[in-house]
Design a protein around this motif. Structure first.
Motif, PDB file in Angstrom:
ATOM      1  N   ASP A  61       0.855  -1.187   0.000  1.00 30.36           N
ATOM      2  CA  ASP A  61       0.000   0.000   0.000  1.00 30.36           C
ATOM      3  C   ASP A  61       0.892   1.239   0.000  1.00 30.36           C
ATOM      4  O   ASP A  61       2.097   1.156   0.270  1.00 30.36           O
ATOM      5  CB  ASP A  61      -0.905  -0.003   1.243  1.00 30.36           C
ATOM      6  N   ILE A  62       0.284   2.387  -0.301  1.00 28.23           N
ATOM      7  CA  ILE A  62       0.972   3.673  -0.174  1.00 28.23           C
ATOM      8  C   ILE A  62       0.674   4.168   1.238  1.00 28.23           C
ATOM      9  O   ILE A  62      -0.262   4.938   1.480  1.00 28.23           O
ATOM     10  CB  ILE A  62       0.493   4.681  -1.236  1.00 28.23           C
ATOM     11  N   ALA A  63       1.450   3.692   2.189  1.00 26.26           N
ATOM     12  CA  ALA A  63       1.165   3.944   3.602  1.00 26.26           C
ATOM     13  C   ALA A  63       2.391   3.568   4.425  1.00 26.26           C
ATOM     14  O   ALA A  63       3.307   2.898   3.943  1.00 26.26           O
ATOM     15  CB  ALA A  63      -0.048   3.121   4.060  1.00 26.26           C
ATOM     16  N   GLY A  64       2.396   4.006   5.682  1.00 25.95           N
ATOM     17  CA  GLY A  64       3.404   3.592   6.649  1.00 25.95           C
ATOM     18  C   GLY A  64       4.829   3.828   6.191  1.00 25.95           C
ATOM     19  O   GLY A  64       5.197   4.910   5.722  1.00 25.95           O
ATOM     20  N   ASP A  65       5.667   2.787   6.298  1.00 27.62           N
ATOM     21  CA  ASP A  65       7.090   2.917   5.983  1.00 27.62           C
ATOM     22  C   ASP A  65       7.354   3.248   4.524  1.00 27.62           C
ATOM     23  O   ASP A  65       8.426   3.769   4.186  1.00 27.62           O
ATOM     24  CB  ASP A  65       7.822   1.620   6.345  1.00 27.62           C
ATOM     25  N   VAL A  66       6.405   2.958   3.658  1.00 24.31           N
ATOM     26  CA  VAL A  66       6.571   3.303   2.238  1.00 24.31           C
ATOM     27  C   VAL A  66       6.735   4.813   2.068  1.00 24.31           C
ATOM     28  O   VAL A  66       7.383   5.273   1.123  1.00 24.31           O
ATOM     29  CB  VAL A  66       5.362   2.800   1.421  1.00 24.31           C
ATOM     30  N   LEU A  67       6.179   5.594   3.010  1.00 25.00           N
ATOM     31  CA  LEU A  67       6.216   7.051   2.918  1.00 25.00           C
ATOM     32  C   LEU A  67       7.492   7.658   3.486  1.00 25.00           C
ATOM     33  O   LEU A  67       7.705   8.872   3.369  1.00 25.00           O
ATOM     34  CB  LEU A  67       4.999   7.642   3.649  1.00 25.00           C
ATOM     35  N   SER A  68       8.336   6.845   4.099  1.00 26.92           N
ATOM     36  CA  SER A  68       9.594   7.346   4.648  1.00 26.92           C
ATOM     37  C   SER A  68      10.556   7.697   3.531  1.00 26.92           C
ATOM     38  O   SER A  68      10.372   7.291   2.369  1.00 26.92           O
ATOM     39  CB  SER A  68      10.222   6.301   5.566  1.00 26.92           C
ATOM     40  N   ASP A  69      11.617   8.429   3.873  1.00 24.89           N
ATOM     41  CA  ASP A  69      12.632   8.756   2.869  1.00 24.89           C
ATOM     42  C   ASP A  69      13.210   7.486   2.256  1.00 24.89           C
ATOM     43  O   ASP A  69      13.437   7.409   1.039  1.00 24.89           O
ATOM     44  CB  ASP A  69      13.752   9.584   3.506  1.00 24.89           C
ATOM     45  N   GLU A  70      13.436   6.477   3.104  1.00 23.49           N
ATOM     46  CA  GLU A  70      14.011   5.226   2.618  1.00 23.49           C
ATOM     47  C   GLU A  70      13.021   4.480   1.731  1.00 23.49           C
ATOM     48  O   GLU A  70      13.392   3.933   0.682  1.00 23.49           O
ATOM     49  CB  GLU A  70      14.413   4.345   3.807  1.00 23.49           C
ATOM     50  N   GLY A  71      11.769   4.466   2.146  1.00 25.29           N
ATOM     51  CA  GLY A  71      10.747   3.787   1.362  1.00 25.29           C
ATOM     52  C   GLY A  71      10.542   4.427   0.008  1.00 25.29           C
ATOM     53  O   GLY A  71      10.425   3.734  -1.020  1.00 25.29           O
ATOM     54  N   LEU A  72      10.521   5.742  -0.021  1.00 27.24           N
ATOM     55  CA  LEU A  72      10.340   6.451  -1.285  1.00 27.24           C
ATOM     56  C   LEU A  72      11.570   6.302  -2.177  1.00 27.24           C
ATOM     57  O   LEU A  72      11.452   6.227  -3.409  1.00 27.24           O
ATOM     58  CB  LEU A  72      10.040   7.923  -1.021  1.00 27.24           C
ATOM     59  N   ALA A  73      12.750   6.251  -1.563  1.00 22.44           N
ATOM     60  CA  ALA A  73      13.979   6.069  -2.353  1.00 22.44           C
ATOM     61  C   ALA A  73      13.964   4.732  -3.074  1.00 22.44           C
ATOM     62  O   ALA A  73      14.393   4.638  -4.234  1.00 22.44           O
ATOM     63  CB  ALA A  73      15.197   6.183  -1.446  1.00 22.44           C
ATOM     64  N   LYS A  74      13.453   3.686  -2.415  1.00 18.91           N
ATOM     65  CA  LYS A  74      13.376   2.368  -3.055  1.00 18.91           C
ATOM     66  C   LYS A  74      12.434   2.402  -4.257  1.00 18.91           C
ATOM     67  O   LYS A  74      12.719   1.811  -5.307  1.00 18.91           O
ATOM     68  CB  LYS A  74      12.918   1.331  -2.044  1.00 18.91           C
ATOM     69  N   LEU A  75      11.320   3.117  -4.114  1.00 23.17           N
ATOM     70  CA  LEU A  75      10.389   3.229  -5.239  1.00 23.17           C
ATOM     71  C   LEU A  75      10.991   4.049  -6.365  1.00 23.17           C
ATOM     72  O   LEU A  75      10.777   3.758  -7.549  1.00 23.17           O
ATOM     73  CB  LEU A  75       9.076   3.868  -4.778  1.00 23.17           C
ATOM     74  N   ARG A  76      11.760   5.059  -5.988  1.00 18.26           N
ATOM     75  CA  ARG A  76      12.369   5.927  -7.000  1.00 18.26           C
ATOM     76  C   ARG A  76      13.401   5.169  -7.838  1.00 18.26           C
ATOM     77  O   ARG A  76      13.660   5.532  -8.996  1.00 18.26           O
ATOM     78  CB  ARG A  76      13.004   7.130  -6.298  1.00 18.26           C
ATOM     79  N   ASP A  77      13.975   4.132  -7.267  1.00 18.18           N
ATOM     80  CA  ASP A  77      14.985   3.342  -7.988  1.00 18.18           C
ATOM     81  C   ASP A  77      14.373   2.355  -8.987  1.00 18.18           C
ATOM     82  O   ASP A  77      15.089   1.750  -9.780  1.00 18.18           O
ATOM     83  CB  ASP A  77      15.854   2.563  -6.987  1.00 18.18           C
ATOM     84  N   ILE A  78      13.061   2.200  -8.931  1.00 16.88           N
ATOM     85  CA  ILE A  78      12.401   1.246  -9.830  1.00 16.88           C
ATOM     86  C   ILE A  78      12.212   1.873 -11.210  1.00 16.88           C
ATOM     87  O   ILE A  78      11.811   3.036 -11.335  1.00 16.88           O
ATOM     88  CB  ILE A  78      11.023   0.840  -9.253  1.00 16.88           C
ATOM     89  N   ASP A  90      11.409  18.487   5.842  1.00 13.31           N
ATOM     90  CA  ASP A  90      12.104  17.199   5.737  1.00 13.31           C
ATOM     91  C   ASP A  90      11.220  16.046   6.211  1.00 13.31           C
ATOM     92  O   ASP A  90      11.535  14.882   5.939  1.00 13.31           O
ATOM     93  CB  ASP A  90      13.382  17.216   6.577  1.00 13.31           C
ATOM     94  N   TYR A  91      10.147  16.362   6.919  1.00 14.02           N
ATOM     95  CA  TYR A  91       9.244  15.347   7.456  1.00 14.02           C
ATOM     96  C   TYR A  91       8.051  15.097   6.537  1.00 14.02           C
ATOM     97  O   TYR A  91       7.185  14.291   6.855  1.00 14.02           O
ATOM     98  CB  TYR A  91       8.760  15.758   8.854  1.00 14.02           C
ATOM     99  N   VAL A  92       8.026  15.772   5.405  1.00 11.91           N
ATOM    100  CA  VAL A  92       6.921  15.650   4.456  1.00 11.91           C
ATOM    101  C   VAL A  92       7.247  14.576   3.425  1.00 11.91           C
ATOM    102  O   VAL A  92       8.314  14.602   2.804  1.00 11.91           O
ATOM    103  CB  VAL A  92       6.663  17.001   3.748  1.00 11.91           C
ATOM    104  N   ALA A  93       6.314  13.634   3.234  1.00 18.20           N
ATOM    105  CA  ALA A  93       6.467  12.656   2.152  1.00 18.20           C
ATOM    106  C   ALA A  93       6.074  13.281   0.821  1.00 18.20           C
ATOM    107  O   ALA A  93       6.730  13.063  -0.200  1.00 18.20           O
ATOM    108  CB  ALA A  93       5.618  11.423   2.426  1.00 18.20           C
ATOM    109  N   GLY A  94       4.983  14.040   0.833  1.00 19.45           N
ATOM    110  CA  GLY A  94       4.515  14.660  -0.395  1.00 19.45           C
ATOM    111  C   GLY A  94       3.260  15.460  -0.184  1.00 19.45           C
ATOM    112  O   GLY A  94       2.823  15.691   0.955  1.00 19.45           O
ATOM    113  N   TYR A  95       2.666  15.867  -1.303  1.00 22.49           N
ATOM    114  CA  TYR A  95       1.531  16.787  -1.283  1.00 22.49           C
ATOM    115  C   TYR A  95       0.411  16.254  -2.173  1.00 22.49           C
ATOM    116  O   TYR A  95       0.652  15.471  -3.101  1.00 22.49           O
ATOM    117  CB  TYR A  95       1.969  18.169  -1.779  1.00 22.49           C
ATOM    118  N   CYS A  96      -0.804  16.703  -1.914  1.00 24.24           N
ATOM    119  CA  CYS A  96      -1.957  16.262  -2.708  1.00 24.24           C
ATOM    120  C   CYS A  96      -3.051  17.309  -2.655  1.00 24.24           C
ATOM    121  O   CYS A  96      -2.973  18.288  -1.895  1.00 24.24           O
ATOM    122  CB  CYS A  96      -2.477  14.914  -2.205  1.00 24.24           C
ATOM    123  N   VAL A  97      -4.080  17.094  -3.441  1.00 23.98           N
ATOM    124  CA  VAL A  97      -5.269  17.952  -3.454  1.00 23.98           C
ATOM    125  C   VAL A  97      -6.300  17.382  -2.483  1.00 23.98           C
ATOM    126  O   VAL A  97      -6.506  16.164  -2.420  1.00 23.98           O
ATOM    127  CB  VAL A  97      -5.882  18.026  -4.866  1.00 23.98           C
TER     128      VAL A  97
END
Length: 282
Positions: A32-49, A145-152
């Motif tokens: 899911d798009i939730a929890g640890d996935v939203l951390s800097d480390e979690g997002l970095a792993k997705l960014r590498d895909i 630095d504590y923000v994962a991202g933004y939305c509407v």
């Protein structure tokens, strides 16, 4: 990155938009798009895909709220100087905080249902901030630095419930379907300045709200500093940061409210567009 959730309500799958705007399935990578996935480390792993390595999603599936398992839905009231002026309210000394019930959260294009007997249902386009890691006593200098991202977010509001049913604003903010969120979470690296985002909302094709986050009284960073001094913000918490002028309540001489069959369309630069038809609870 643009991260999202798609599928039937309650059974959404995680997804990603590639550079061409094609929806890709992430369910083989994260649950899911939730929890640890939203951390800097979690997002970095997705960014590498490589998005091209992910399965394409066919058709035009329903989009769910762009964050799953939202913890707290915090909302800031009267946070635009021009909106405060239209309502005749004084500029607040501190961020005005109220909470929206999580049962209000729906997808960006789901129907918004007026509560039974409601005659004062209103619209509010807002910048949503998604927290990516635990924040406690955070300074405004470090807050982003504590923000994962933004939305509407559309902070739909029933004004009679909000101000006349005795109690806090939460009553008029928490009705079912009153929290459309999405269409996607845009990670903070793609938002150069959260205080320079144009936003709008139309009702039945007529422009009602035009604003920019530069007129916020309290910036995103200041809001995070303030809230994290009151309680810990957790990954997946969402902050809705206030609305610019043009709400129905502020129309002179006679306020205008939503009716069954009305259509709202709203968006923020770079963060996507929502569209909701208004229904009526029996």
């Amino acid at each position: 990155m643009k991260l999202l959730r798609y599928g039937d309500a309650g059974a959404e799958k995680p997804g990603m938009l590639d550079a061409d705007g094609t929806l890709r399935d992430l369910s083989g990578v994260v649950s899911d798009i939730a929890g640890d996935v939203l951390s800097d480390e979690g997002l970095a792993k997705l960014r590498d895909i490589d998005p091209a390595s992910l399965p394409k999603v066919d058709g035009n599936p329903r989009l769910g709220p762009c964050v799953g398992n939202i913890g707290k839905f915090c909302c800031i009231g009267l946070n635009y100087s021009d909106h405060a002026a239209e309502t005749g309210a004084a500029i607040p000394e501190h961020p005005i905080l109220f909470m929206k019930a999580n049962s209000a959260i729906v997808g960006p294009n789901d129907m918004v249902m007026k509560p039974r007997g409601s005659t004062h249902t209103d619209w509010e386009v807002e910048l949503g901030v998604v927290i990516g890691k635990a924040a406690k006593y955070v300074s405004k200098e470090d807050a982003l630095d504590y923000v994962a991202g933004y939305c509407v977010i559309n902070d739909v509001s029933e004004r009679h419930y909000q101000s006349q049913l005795t109690g806090q604003w939460t009553k008029g903010k928490s009705c079912d379907t009153f929290g459309p969120t999405g269409p996607w979470l845009v990670t903070r690296d793609e938002v150069a300045d959260p205080q320079a985002l144009a936003m709008y909302l139309d009702v039945n094709g007529k422009r009602m709200q035009t604003g920019n986050t530069q007129t916020m009284i309290f910036t995103v960073a200041e809001i995070i500093e303030h809230l994290s001094g009151l309680f810990t913000l957790q990954p997946g918490d969402v902050i809705s940061t206030g609305t610019p002028p043009g709400v129905g309540m502020g129309i002179k001489p006679t306020p205008v409210y939503l009716e069954k069959g009305d259509v709202m369309e709203l968006g923020i630069d770079g963060l996507g567009v929502q569209r909701q038809e208004v229904g009526q609870d029996a």
